[in-house]
Design an enzyme around this catalytic site. Sequence first.
Site, PDB file in Angstrom:
ATOM      1  N   GLU A  35       0.847  -1.188   0.000  1.00 33.81           N
ATOM      2  CA  GLU A  35       0.000   0.000   0.000  1.00 33.81           C
ATOM      3  C   GLU A  35       0.886   1.242   0.000  1.00 33.81           C
ATOM      4  O   GLU A  35       2.124   1.145   0.004  1.00 33.81           O
ATOM      5  CB  GLU A  35      -0.925  -0.002   1.229  1.00 33.81           C
ATOM      6  CG  GLU A  35      -0.184   0.054   2.553  1.00 33.81           C
ATOM      7  CD  GLU A  35      -1.092  -0.083   3.757  1.00 33.81           C
ATOM      8  OE1 GLU A  35      -2.174  -0.688   3.622  1.00 33.81           O
ATOM      9  OE2 GLU A  35      -0.707   0.409   4.833  1.00 33.81           O
ATOM     10  N   HIS A  40      -3.968   3.436   8.350  1.00 37.58           N
ATOM     11  CA  HIS A  40      -2.760   2.914   8.960  1.00 37.58           C
ATOM     12  C   HIS A  40      -1.824   4.053   9.359  1.00 37.58           C
ATOM     13  O   HIS A  40      -1.727   5.055   8.658  1.00 37.58           O
ATOM     14  CB  HIS A  40      -2.006   1.996   8.000  1.00 37.58           C
ATOM     15  CG  HIS A  40      -2.615   0.633   7.891  1.00 37.58           C
ATOM     16  ND1 HIS A  40      -2.194  -0.276   6.951  1.00 37.58           N
ATOM     17  CD2 HIS A  40      -3.583   0.023   8.598  1.00 37.58           C
ATOM     18  CE1 HIS A  40      -2.900  -1.389   7.088  1.00 37.58           C
ATOM     19  NE2 HIS A  40      -3.740  -1.225   8.070  1.00 37.58           N
TER      20      HIS A  40
END
Length: 547
Positions: free
Chosen positions: A107, A150
């Site tokens: 990611e 995150h």
Amino acid sequence: MLRVHSILQTQSKTRLVGANCPGIISAIGKCRIGFQPLPCFLPGNIGVVAKSGTLSYETVASLTRAGLGQSLCISMGGDVLAGTNFVDALQIFENDPDTEGIILVGEIGGTAEIDAAEWIRDYHRRTSNPKPIMALVGGLEAPPGRIMGHAGAWAAPGEPDARAKYKALQDAGAVLVNHPEKFGEGMKALLSTTSRRPSIQSVSGSQSQKRGFHTARRTPSGVQNRDNLLNRAQRRNLYIKQHQAFDILKSESIPVHNTVDPDDEFTLSISVDRSALSPCVVASPTIDEDMTLALSRKFPFSYANPDFSKDGSLIPSITSHLHLPDNARGGLQNLIEKLWHIFKEKEAFVLETRASLTPGGRFEVHGAHFGFDDAAYRSSGRQEEIHKLRNKDEEVPEEVEAEKDGIVYVKLQGEGSIGTLVNGAGLAMNTVDALTLHGGHCANFLDTGGKATSETVKSSFRIICSDPRVKAIFVNIFGGLTRCDMIAEGVILAFRDLDMKVPVVVRLRGTNEEAGQKMIAESGLPLHAFDSFEDAARKVISLARQS
């Protein structure tokens, strides 16, 4: 974590997995350290390494449905500083006789995927019969400069964006997919075209996962697109205004001046080097947007014992890179020492400055963009004086409201007509990516985290529906540790309590998925239940266009 890594680097007997991850599991029965949802796993031959927990569960479930199963699953985690990275995992999979195929889930944030691409390219060059490798990169549609759930899902100055990572992995020879449910059949096809064949029966007998003390089922008791180097608005971490940053600099006796000739400026930052697992100075001799990425360079240094002496190796190297005269080393040393003091004492994650050397030999700062880790305040009340600088009235109201319930909500710009509600940051990023690829227009990113309960679902629906652009809502939940039937109940209760008029498409996969899908289908409400992402995506896009 910088302190933890500085200690870990002094020894060789202990390895960190994560942090901020589900852990590590050998589905063929060798180990389980963490909190993975066991019903998703099947003894098999595919190695998985992932930044995202929910995307790793989706990946594992896809492999299980395809009958391939897994050999070893390693979580890299979504933090800025990972103890075990993609290359570490790839090296293990290369030499693991139980692993016949490899899957990598990345990611935005950092350069680990680029490092992995370089390893894959070298692996294919030196191996006559390489194991097939597939990959996914979340955050292709993430707005520049935003933290996407995150802690590490943001790109620092000079780091690649998700599209650059996607291309690097693809060019290196990995097979890229846009959604994790495609991994199972995709890997089966790749294995069928090579001399490698999965031998699931050989590992699914005596070595199957044993349920011991930690695994027994129990009944519970009660390079980003930098629009402006110094003008980004991230959440989950606190950015302060420039005049507030100037006040902090002044308290450290660092001269500040608002205006200067841009040709005389350079950029100097203190940040985190995710590869070196240490703090670093980031320096560029120019502030020209087109040149910064090419000329920006990281200079990592020791957290425990930084050497800022003007006669050491760090200061002379930075002086040379910035094209400054040798007699400027003392002043540069003083500036960097004071920035490091602010960084460490106030728990910053990035201090970006624009500075210059005056004709009189003095360093001045002309622009400052300071970011602080507000988890320090939220978890234990540290750094209260920094947190008080935040002005919530100037932020997006929906994002502030979501924060109260522990929900990460990012309002996306444009013609977004589809609201998204997802559990897990990586899965939420991928949901927006995949819907966009199918022709949809998403209004938001929303990560309920591990709290996809009826209350958080209700709060999420309320926030999503406050956006008048939203014509349909897509609920994409993977029930790993949380059961799908419980999530379905929460969706139904929230829909009724809020008297919602917007059509909702619900995709439930994972633990008790059939029970959850049945509850949605039989609710009598305008809820549409699917297990296939492709089918669900087509439906919600169609509903949004009809409204």
